[in-house]
Write a protein that holds these residues in place. Structure first.
Motif, PDB file in Angstrom:
ATOM      1  N   ASP A 239       0.763  -1.184  -0.121  1.00  0.00           N
ATOM      2  CA  ASP A 239       0.021  -0.243  -0.010  1.00  0.00           C
ATOM      3  C   ASP A 239       0.916   1.303  -0.052  1.00  0.00           C
ATOM      4  OD1 ASP A 239      -2.434  -1.395  -0.023  1.00  0.00           O
ATOM      5  OD2 ASP A 239      -2.950  -1.294   2.031  1.00  0.00           O
ATOM      6  N   LEU A 240       1.774   1.277   0.820  1.00  0.00           N
ATOM      7  CA  LEU A 240       2.683   2.331   0.882  1.00  0.00           C
ATOM      8  C   LEU A 240       3.755   2.401  -0.434  1.00  0.00           C
ATOM      9  CD1 LEU A 240       4.543   2.309   4.231  1.00  0.00           C
ATOM     10  CD2 LEU A 240       2.700   3.577   3.532  1.00  0.00           C
ATOM     11  N   HIS A 241       3.846   1.612  -0.941  1.00  0.00           N
ATOM     12  CA  HIS A 241       4.533   1.461  -2.421  1.00  0.00           C
ATOM     13  C   HIS A 241       3.666   2.148  -3.422  1.00  0.00           C
ATOM     14  CE1 HIS A 241       6.706  -0.629  -5.993  1.00  0.00           C
ATOM     15  NE2 HIS A 241       7.449   0.090  -5.017  1.00  0.00           N
TER      16      HIS A 241
ATOM     17  N   TYR B  86       3.793   6.148  -5.326  1.00  0.00           N
ATOM     18  CA  TYR B  86       3.795   6.570  -6.907  1.00  0.00           C
ATOM     19  C   TYR B  86       2.599   7.178  -7.030  1.00  0.00           C
ATOM     20  CZ  TYR B  86       7.665   3.497  -7.788  1.00  0.00           C
ATOM     21  OH  TYR B  86       9.051   3.025  -7.742  1.00  0.00           O
ATOM     22  N   VAL B  87       1.550   7.163  -6.481  1.00  0.00           N
ATOM     23  CA  VAL B  87       0.363   8.138  -6.525  1.00  0.00           C
ATOM     24  C   VAL B  87       0.797   9.509  -6.058  1.00  0.00           C
ATOM     25  CG1 VAL B  87      -2.023   8.875  -5.767  1.00  0.00           C
ATOM     26  CG2 VAL B  87      -1.328   6.420  -6.220  1.00  0.00           C
ATOM     27  N   LEU B  88       1.320   9.737  -5.081  1.00  0.00           N
ATOM     28  CA  LEU B  88       2.047  10.917  -4.625  1.00  0.00           C
ATOM     29  C   LEU B  88       3.024  11.602  -5.527  1.00  0.00           C
ATOM     30  CD1 LEU B  88       2.144  10.238  -0.912  1.00  0.00           C
ATOM     31  CD2 LEU B  88       0.463  11.710  -1.919  1.00  0.00           C
TER      32      LEU B  88
ATOM     33  N   LYS C  91       5.051  16.660   2.257  1.00  0.00           N
ATOM     34  CA  LYS C  91       5.200  16.210   3.491  1.00  0.00           C
ATOM     35  C   LYS C  91       4.555  14.672   3.542  1.00  0.00           C
ATOM     36  CE  LYS C  91       4.470  20.646   5.681  1.00  0.00           C
ATOM     37  NZ  LYS C  91       3.555  21.484   6.221  1.00  0.00           N
ATOM     38  N   SER C  92       3.819  14.322   2.738  1.00  0.00           N
ATOM     39  CA  SER C  92       3.131  13.084   2.874  1.00  0.00           C
ATOM     40  C   SER C  92       4.321  11.918   2.329  1.00  0.00           C
ATOM     41  CB  SER C  92       1.924  12.754   1.772  1.00  0.00           C
ATOM     42  OG  SER C  92       0.833  13.726   2.059  1.00  0.00           O
ATOM     43  N   MET C  93       5.039  12.190   1.085  1.00  0.00           N
ATOM     44  CA  MET C  93       5.984  11.616   0.829  1.00  0.00           C
ATOM     45  C   MET C  93       7.043  11.323   1.846  1.00  0.00           C
ATOM     46  SD  MET C  93       6.426  12.747  -3.041  1.00  0.00           S
ATOM     47  CE  MET C  93       7.312  11.464  -3.892  1.00  0.00           C
ATOM     48  N   CYS C  94       7.416  12.423   2.611  1.00  0.00           N
ATOM     49  CA  CYS C  94       8.371  12.415   3.819  1.00  0.00           C
ATOM     50  C   CYS C  94       7.949  11.726   4.880  1.00  0.00           C
ATOM     51  CB  CYS C  94       8.675  13.889   4.339  1.00  0.00           C
ATOM     52  SG  CYS C  94       9.713  14.953   3.375  1.00  0.00           S
ATOM     53  N   ARG C  95       6.617  11.665   5.033  1.00  0.00           N
ATOM     54  CA  ARG C  95       6.102  10.690   6.226  1.00  0.00           C
ATOM     55  C   ARG C  95       6.027   9.332   5.853  1.00  0.00           C
ATOM     56  NH1 ARG C  95       1.494  15.165   7.178  1.00  0.00           N
ATOM     57  NH2 ARG C  95       2.675  16.506   8.627  1.00  0.00           N
TER      58      ARG C  95
END
Lengths: 176, 142
Positions: free
Chosen positions: B70-72, B76-78, B110-114
């Motif tokens: 899911d994170l993967h 890519y969506v982000l 920020k979402s990607m950093c998290r």
């Protein structure tokens, strides 16, 4: 960057790609991109193929230096970037109704319209400037009418004129 | 022995990746999906009376509940969203136009950093040292 976790290859790409505005919106054979300078041709090709599904033929890249501006002793520098020209195997087309394209087109049309209208105004001003300054005066003045003079070179309506000296003149004329 | 195994692994991985790319491109062309349109915002219409409201960024506590896959996918969506927003900003700035809702880019970043932070936590807690090192190497390359 690929990594082997367990028995599978995991790839977390982190390649920022900015698409530059294409010249035409139909039959696009080549697209221009802006990426970071550390990106390689292979990375760009892989990301475009796997993430976006482009049918990439070849990638040509060139390193560009960001604009440098000096304000007094302070150097303001925009970051360097890599420009990539990606040739596609199958030509693509995009509709001009998509968000930024539509707004940009409308703005360009508005600017062109303003430029044209200002040109017309300038032309009118230029033609007006060619006229002599007395021309308007002459048009404003009433047309010249030759008056019929009576005896003593005075106009005929002078006796009827209501001036303070007209009565005096008539009186003096009557005494004679 | 080790060399041949490594070479075989890399070749297999490359073959699998190229096959995946080919299938992705073929699927895209089959569906008539235009990949260029992913760099533009199709749904946005500024003529509407109501202002467009955008969501918040992902929180780390929400991301901790997600699986690796899911994170993967979310990464890519982000990444796609970030590329789209940066393209949009660059195109509008080139024409001296205002980029609407500029706070969207920091939200995505920020979402990607998290996500990266959550993956680092998992790499640290990984009991297998070899796997942990692999995960850390992969995260540092992001």
């Amino acid at each position: 960057m690929g990594s082997r976790l367990g028995r599978r290859v995991v790839q977390f790409a982190n390649l920022p790609i900015k698409l530059l505005m294409p010249n035409s919106f139909t039959n696009i054979h080549e697209i221009a991109l802006k990426t970071i300078p550390s990106a390689t041709k292979i990375e760009i090709k892989r990301v475009l193929q796997s993430l976006y599904g482009f049918d990439v033929d070849k990638v040509r890249t060139l390193n560009m230096e960001g604009k440098k501006k000096k304000r007094g002793g302070l150097l303001i520098a925009k970051p360097d970037y890599k420009k990539a020209y990606v040739t596609l195997k199958t030509p693509l087309s995009i509709s001009p109704d998509l968000y930024p394209i539509r707004i940009i087109d409308e703005d360009k049309k508005r600017i062109n319209k303003q430029a044209k209208s200002s040109l017309v105004q300038d032309h009118e001003a230029h033609t007006e400037a060619h006229h002599h300054w007395l021309h308007d005066r002459k048009e404003a003045q009433p047309p010249f009418r030759p008056q019929k003079h009576g005896r003593l070179g005075r106009p005929e309506g002078a006796s009827n004129a209501k001036f303070p000296w007209s009565s005096m003149r008539s009186a003096s004329g009557s005494t004679r | 022995m080790f060399l041949s195994r490594t070479l075989g692994r890399t070749l297999f991985a490359a073959a699998a990746r190229s096959k995946q790319y080919a299938t992705t491109a073929a699927a895209a062309s089959r569906e008539g999906h235009n990949p260029l349109q992913e760099f533009f915002e199709a749904d946005r219409s500024p003529e509407d009376d109501k202002p467009v409201v955008y969501g918040r960024s992902w929180k780390a506590c929400e991301l901790r509940l997600k699986s690796w896959d899911d994170l993967h996918k979310l990464w890519y969506v982000l990444l796609k969203e970030k590329n789209m927003l940066m393209t949009q900003r660059q195109m509008l700035n080139a024409q001296n136009l205002r980029f609407p809702n500029p706070e969207r880019i920091p939200k995505v970043r920020k979402s990607m950093c998290r996500i990266k932070h959550v993956l680092t936590e998992r790499a640290i807690e990984e009991p297998d040292p070899r796997r942990s090192a692999e995960m850390k190497r992969m995260i540092n390359a992001l």
